[in-house]
Design a protein around this motif. Structure first.
Motif, short mmCIF file in Angstrom:
data_model
loop_
_atom_site.label_atom_id
_atom_site.label_comp_id
_atom_site.label_asym_id
_atom_site.label_seq_id
_atom_site.Cartn_x
_atom_site.Cartn_y
_atom_site.Cartn_z
N HIS A 167 34.36 -15.99 -26.15
CA HIS A 167 33.22 -15.22 -26.37
C HIS A 167 32.16 -16.18 -27.11
CE1 HIS A 167 36.27 -11.82 -27.84
NE2 HIS A 167 35.88 -11.67 -26.85
N LYS A 168 32.30 -17.23 -27.31
CA LYS A 168 31.22 -18.03 -27.81
C LYS A 168 30.62 -18.38 -26.42
CE LYS A 168 30.34 -22.61 -29.95
NZ LYS A 168 31.08 -23.88 -30.34
N GLU A 169 31.13 -18.58 -25.46
CA GLU A 169 30.43 -18.91 -24.21
C GLU A 169 29.74 -17.95 -23.85
OE1 GLU A 169 32.53 -21.38 -20.99
OE2 GLU A 169 34.22 -21.10 -22.51
N ILE A 170 30.09 -16.67 -23.99
CA ILE A 170 29.34 -15.40 -23.40
C ILE A 170 28.17 -15.29 -24.34
CG2 ILE A 170 29.50 -12.96 -23.41
CD1 ILE A 170 32.56 -12.95 -22.57
N ASP A 171 28.28 -15.68 -25.45
CA ASP A 171 27.33 -15.28 -26.62
C ASP A 171 26.17 -16.39 -26.25
OD1 ASP A 171 28.51 -13.57 -27.99
OD2 ASP A 171 29.26 -14.54 -29.65
N GLU A 172 26.34 -17.66 -25.71
CA GLU A 172 25.65 -18.67 -25.51
C GLU A 172 24.61 -18.37 -24.25
OE1 GLU A 172 27.91 -22.10 -24.88
OE2 GLU A 172 28.25 -22.50 -27.14
N VAL A 173 25.37 -17.45 -23.21
CA VAL A 173 24.70 -17.09 -22.17
C VAL A 173 23.83 -15.92 -22.30
CG1 VAL A 173 24.89 -16.29 -19.79
CG2 VAL A 173 26.29 -18.19 -20.54
N LEU A 174 24.23 -14.84 -22.97
CA LEU A 174 23.66 -13.38 -22.95
C LEU A 174 23.15 -13.16 -24.50
CD1 LEU A 174 26.58 -11.75 -20.99
CD2 LEU A 174 24.35 -12.26 -20.29
N GLY A 175 23.45 -13.97 -25.36
CA GLY A 175 23.06 -13.60 -26.74
C GLY A 175 24.24 -13.01 -27.53
N ASN A 176 24.16 -12.80 -28.65
CA ASN A 176 25.24 -12.43 -29.58
C ASN A 176 25.61 -10.95 -29.17
OD1 ASN A 176 25.22 -14.91 -31.03
ND2 ASN A 176 24.22 -14.29 -32.75
N GLN A 177 27.09 -10.82 -29.10
CA GLN A 177 27.58 -9.56 -28.49
C GLN A 177 28.27 -8.99 -29.84
OE1 GLN A 177 26.98 -8.43 -25.43
NE2 GLN A 177 25.43 -10.02 -25.24
N ASP A 178 28.70 -7.72 -29.84
CA ASP A 178 29.50 -6.99 -30.78
C ASP A 178 30.91 -6.76 -30.10
OD1 ASP A 178 31.06 -5.92 -32.70
OD2 ASP A 178 29.59 -4.05 -32.73
N CYS A 214 17.69 -8.84 -16.34
CA CYS A 214 16.47 -8.44 -17.63
C CYS A 214 17.22 -8.16 -18.77
CB CYS A 214 15.70 -7.35 -16.95
SG CYS A 214 14.92 -7.81 -15.24
N THR A 215 16.32 -8.47 -19.76
CA THR A 215 16.78 -7.90 -21.13
C THR A 215 17.28 -6.34 -21.18
OG1 THR A 215 15.40 -9.50 -22.09
CG2 THR A 215 16.02 -7.71 -23.53
N GLY A 216 18.40 -6.21 -21.66
CA GLY A 216 18.86 -4.71 -21.85
C GLY A 216 20.02 -4.30 -20.68
N ASP A 217 20.02 -5.29 -19.64
CA ASP A 217 21.04 -4.98 -18.66
C ASP A 217 22.30 -5.07 -19.29
OD1 ASP A 217 19.08 -4.80 -16.94
OD2 ASP A 217 19.49 -6.76 -15.82
N ILE A 218 23.17 -4.07 -18.58
CA ILE A 218 24.77 -3.92 -19.20
C ILE A 218 25.44 -4.42 -18.10
CG2 ILE A 218 26.43 -2.19 -19.81
CD1 ILE A 218 23.70 -2.36 -21.60
N GLU A 264 17.20 -9.91 -25.77
CA GLU A 264 16.05 -10.41 -25.64
C GLU A 264 16.12 -12.14 -26.00
OE1 GLU A 264 11.49 -9.40 -26.94
OE2 GLU A 264 13.32 -8.26 -27.73
N GLY A 265 15.44 -12.88 -25.19
CA GLY A 265 15.34 -14.35 -25.47
C GLY A 265 16.59 -14.99 -25.11
N SER A 266 17.59 -14.59 -24.57
CA SER A 266 18.84 -15.04 -24.10
C SER A 266 18.67 -15.84 -22.73
CB SER A 266 20.11 -14.30 -23.96
OG SER A 266 19.76 -13.27 -22.93
N PHE A 267 19.68 -16.80 -22.75
CA PHE A 267 19.58 -17.72 -21.67
C PHE A 267 19.60 -17.01 -20.37
CE2 PHE A 267 21.85 -20.31 -18.41
CZ PHE A 267 21.37 -21.43 -18.29
N ALA A 268 20.36 -15.85 -20.21
CA ALA A 268 20.41 -15.32 -19.01
C ALA A 268 19.33 -14.38 -18.50
CB ALA A 268 21.81 -14.34 -19.02
N SER A 269 18.37 -14.13 -19.50
CA SER A 269 17.25 -13.23 -19.45
C SER A 269 16.29 -13.79 -18.46
CB SER A 269 16.61 -12.72 -20.63
OG SER A 269 15.54 -11.93 -20.31
N GLY A 270 15.77 -13.20 -17.22
CA GLY A 270 15.05 -13.80 -16.02
C GLY A 270 15.46 -14.73 -15.29
N LYS A 271 16.88 -14.87 -15.33
CA LYS A 271 17.55 -15.90 -14.28
C LYS A 271 18.42 -14.86 -13.28
CE LYS A 271 17.74 -20.01 -17.23
NZ LYS A 271 16.65 -19.44 -18.12
N GLU A 272 18.54 -15.53 -12.14
CA GLU A 272 19.34 -14.90 -11.36
C GLU A 272 20.90 -15.16 -11.33
OE1 GLU A 272 18.40 -16.26 -7.33
OE2 GLU A 272 16.27 -15.87 -7.47
#
Length: 548
Positions: free
Chosen positions: A518-529, A500-504, A458-466
């Motif tokens: 991993h840092k680049e992925i976090d910047e786009v999608l939000g922090n991941q585990d 959308c937020t929550g997409d896998i 939620e609130g990540s860069f990718a949310s709401g973008k194509e």
């Protein structure tokens, strides 16, 4: 009805805040800053190039000072070698380096790269190495784009590659005075793809950089165009064989040029030990000095050579000599890693070969009025064939080379040259240079391949973008996208699908630096585990229980 309007307003607000506002702000700041810095750079480059020409004239008349020049050149070679070991991404052509940065393959620190490119390329121009200003301009625009994206602010870091793209386009357009070509550069060469976000950021950056350049250039006493207005005859429709012939000749020459680059690369790479780098650089400097003492046409950026060839042809023997010497020196400088661009030198090589074609054609009875047009068509064919940028070559010929009245000949020449290099399956000079650069940078590193599941936070860069609008980490592929609301909702990643937020996302990537990826992925999608793999079935079962 009220809920629908509320949702629409919320969607428009999100679109404005998360897309339009950053595009205008980040792209605009990048353009203004790039325009200002690069006007200063062009001013300095003009002064340095003039000083270099004066120095060579002085050395011709005072040969006894050549030994001092050689000592100075060796000292500069040692300095360059030391800096390249500390900051490898300063090496070589600015455009291939920028492409690597834009694709996420080359990592860098923006400030040291900006300062290093600025001063080291100017030093190369002082020595007279046949490299150009447009490559460093693109590279400096790229790193300024990174600086303008809020490098210290996590919420803005994902915009980095977009503003870097805008900066690269601004650098190209400011250096050449061709704004539309600058935008096409991002689409055709940098990313090989089209998306609304790439186009919007590039357009904003190019417009603001060109406005800045036009305002500041008169203050510094420089022109914002590359060649000014060129008087060209309009080619008669019955003489369309001329552009076809030029395109064919340049297509074959481009193939030979690109293969000659590979041969020189093998020869120079034989001296692979790092301790020999300073000697390889020194050899290029010495050759530049020798040929510079013979004629300025053999060295420097090539701008003066193109200007002179547009006005009048030279002797066939001199043109052949210039073609061989400039080709060898430019490619050797690029392979050795000396800082500078190859776009303008390639144009100079194209103008030289075109002048040869013009000489032969006129001796066979072709109207002399077509001579300048042949030069311009040759330059466009060179860009299309050697750099594999046919669209950019066509638009650049119209914008910077005054070919608006000869559109059909320009298209025929560019396409013919490009098709021939495609038939022989040759890569562009930029891609070949980047490939070798990456081999060197990743030498000795372990390549890691991972396949994991990540989610859109939620609130990540990718949310709401194509999907198509997002710059994913280099060499990362999205295998599938699942939406928890419906476990059968398998989205196509090739269409204009909105995340959308929550997409896998099921992704696979190859990397030499897993932490950076991993840092680049976090910047786009939000922090991941990354400590465990996401279990899709567990997520879907939990979601179903929650809503039952």
């Amino acid at each position: 009805m009220g809920n629908i309007m509320k949702n629409n307003l919320s969607q428009y607000k999100n679109y404005l805040i998360n897309l339009i506002f950053p595009v205008v702000v980040f792209g605009g700041i990048t353009g203004v800053l790039s325009g200002a810095v690069l006007v200063l750079y062009k001013f300095m480059a003009n002064k340095i190039t003039a000083a270099s020409a004066f120095a060579y004239s002085y050395l011709k008349e005072n040969i006894c000072f050549v030994i001092i020049a050689l000592i100075l050149f060796f000292g500069i070679a040692c300095l360059f070698s030391y800096i390249y070991k500390k900051i490898p991404n300063l090496k070589g052509g600015g455009i291939p380096t920028s492409i690597g940065m834009l694709r996420g393959k080359i990592r860098f620190k923006w400030f040291e790269n900006l300062v290093g490119t600025f001063f080291m390329s100017l030093t190369s121009f002082l020595i007279g190495v046949p490299l150009g200003t447009e490559g460093p301009s693109v590279q400096m625009g790229t790193v300024l784009g990174r600086a303008c994206s809020g490098d210290k602010l996590k919420s803005h870091r994902a915009w980095g590659r977009y503003t870097m793209t805008g900066g690269a386009c601004a650098g190209f357009s400011t250096a050449t005075g061709a704004p539309v070509s600058g935008i096409l550069f991002a689409i055709e060469e940098a990313h090989n793809s089209v998306s609304p976000m790439i186009v919007m950021v590039s357009m904003v950056a190019v417009v603001t950089s060109n406005v800045t350049s036009k305002l500041l250039s008169p203050i510094f006493g420089i022109t914002d165009s590359l060649f000014g207005k060129i008087d060209l005859a309009i080619l008669d429709i019955t003489k369309l064989w001329i552009p076809l012939l030029i395109g064919f000749v340049f297509g074959i020459f481009s193939v030979l040029y690109l293969r000659y680059y590979k041969l020189l690369n093998i020869i120079i790479s034989k001296i692979s030990a790092k301790r020999y780098m300073k000697y390889k650089i020194f050899v290029v400097f010495v050759l530049t000095l020798i040929f510079g003492l013979i004629s300025q046409s053999f060295i420097s950026t090539g701008h003066h050579l193109i200007d002179s060839l547009l006005k009048a042809p030279s002797s066939v023997m001199l043109l052949v000599s210039i073609l061989l010497v400039r080709t060898t020196l430019t490619l050797s400088a690029n392979i050795t890693g000396i800082t500078g661009g190859i776009f303008l030198p390639i144009m100079a090589i194209g103008a030289t070969l075109a002048s040869l074609i013009g000489n032969v054609s006129m001796s066979l009875g072709l109207d002399k009025d077509y001579y300048s047009l042949i030069i311009v068509l040759g330059i466009g064919a060179c860009i299309s064939g050697m750099m594999k940028m046919p669209l950019t070559a066509i638009v650049f010929s119209i914008e910077a080379l005054s070919c608006s009245d000869n559109l059909l000949p320009v298209i025929l020449t560019a396409i013919t040259s490009y098709v021939i290099t495609e038939i022989f399956n040759e890569k562009s000079i930029n891609d070949s240079t980047l490939e070798k650069r990456l081999e060197h940078l990743n030498m000795g590193k372990e390549c890691v391949v991972e396949e994991i599941f990540v989610s859109v936070k939620e609130g990540s860069f990718a949310s709401g973008k194509e999907v198509r609008d997002i710059f994913w980490p280099s060499n990362m592929y999205i295998l599938s996208i699942k939406r928890p609301e419906d476990e059968k909702a398998d989205m196509s990643v090739h269409g204009s699908r909105i995340l959308c937020t929550g997409d896998i996302l099921h992704v696979r990537y190859t990397t030499y630096d897993i932490q950076a990826t991993h840092k680049e992925i976090d910047e786009v999608l939000g922090n991941q585990d990354y400590s465990q793999t996401i279990d899709l079935h567990e997520i879907f079962d939990g979601f179903a229980k929650k809503h039952n």
